[in-house]
Enzyme design. Structure first.
Site, PDB file in Angstrom:
ATOM      1  CB  CYS A 207      -0.891   0.025   1.058  1.00 22.65           C
ATOM      2  SG  CYS A 207      -0.364   0.053   2.873  1.00 22.65           S
TER       3      CYS A 207
ATOM      4  CG  HIS B 157      15.663 -13.497  13.743  1.00 20.28           C
ATOM      5  ND1 HIS B 157      16.258 -12.824  14.432  1.00 20.28           N
ATOM      6  CD2 HIS B 157      16.692 -14.450  13.228  1.00 20.28           C
ATOM      7  CE1 HIS B 157      17.609 -12.914  14.494  1.00 20.28           C
ATOM      8  NE2 HIS B 157      17.954 -13.902  13.794  1.00 20.28           N
TER       9      HIS B 157
HETATM   10  C1  RB5 Z   1      -4.221   5.254   0.884  1.00 21.11           C
HETATM   11  O1  RB5 Z   1      -4.474   6.656   0.751  1.00 21.11           O
HETATM   12  C2  RB5 Z   1      -3.260   5.086   2.185  1.00 21.11           C
HETATM   13  O2  RB5 Z   1      -3.773   5.480   3.328  1.00 21.11           O
HETATM   14  C3  RB5 Z   1      -2.866   3.454   2.096  1.00 21.11           C
HETATM   15  O3  RB5 Z   1      -2.380   3.275   0.946  1.00 21.11           O
HETATM   16  C4  RB5 Z   1      -1.693   3.328   3.160  1.00 21.11           C
HETATM   17  O4  RB5 Z   1      -0.631   4.118   3.136  1.00 21.11           O
HETATM   18  C5  RB5 Z   1      -2.313   2.966   4.438  1.00 21.11           C
HETATM   19  O5  RB5 Z   1      -1.545   2.614   5.456  1.00 21.11           O
END
Ligand code: RB5
Length: 148
Positions: free
Chosen positions: A68, A101
């Site tokens: 993400c 680990h």
């Molecule tokens: C999305 O905007 C963002 O919040 C997500 O990709 C991530 O960084 C969340 O932890």
């Protein structure tokens, strides 16, 4: 022998790094299960983390990658399942240690925090480093059995 299948999932903040990782895994002859998301429309990272967790829980794959923007949200999502040991890493050393680990079965990256070359280097360590076992065995076992 059939190629190992590795699952990958991201939210909209991780699609570019996800594609770079898919290309890398495919070039190494690994079979990739791409669980989305596709495109740049805003989605919720837990939904995609849960898809990846389900792929591991069901036995469809043994290992996975999540991405993400920061790597934080989606790693929290997959780590809510006792079957998952997800390590959010930022370099090769973290990836190696997560295997040696912690016997990590999922690796998480942040597209905004980790460049493609560094992520692919860490991914290589994740894929090719064995769990050390020994004194780590008991600790990893405890991760699957929290005292609830
Ligand atoms: C999305 O905007 C963002 O919040 C997500 O990709 C991530 O960084 C969340 O932890």
């Amino acid at each position: 022998m059939a190629a190992e299948k590795i699952a990958i999932a991201s939210d909209h903040g991780g699609t570019n790094l996800k594609q770079a990782i898919i290309d890398e895994l495919s070039s190494k002859g690994l079979d990739v299960l791409d669980l989305g998301c596709d495109g740049s429309a805003s989605v919720d990272y837990p939904d995609y983390g849960y898809k990846l967790a389900e792929a591991i829980k069901s036995g469809a794959v043994a290992r996975g990658v999540v991405v993400c923007g920061s790597g934080i949200g989606i790693s929290i999502a997959v780590n809510r399942f006792p079957e998952i040991r997800c390590a959010l890493v930022h370099d090769r050393l973290g990836a190696s240690l997560s295997r040696e680990h912690n016997n990590a079965n999922v690796i998480a990256f942040g597209e905004r925090t980790t460049g493609v070359a560094t992520a692919l280097d860490a991914l290589d360590a994740f894929l090719n480093t064995e769990f050390e076992g020994g004194r780590h065995e008991r600790r990893v076992e405890k991760l699957s059995n929290p005292p609830l």
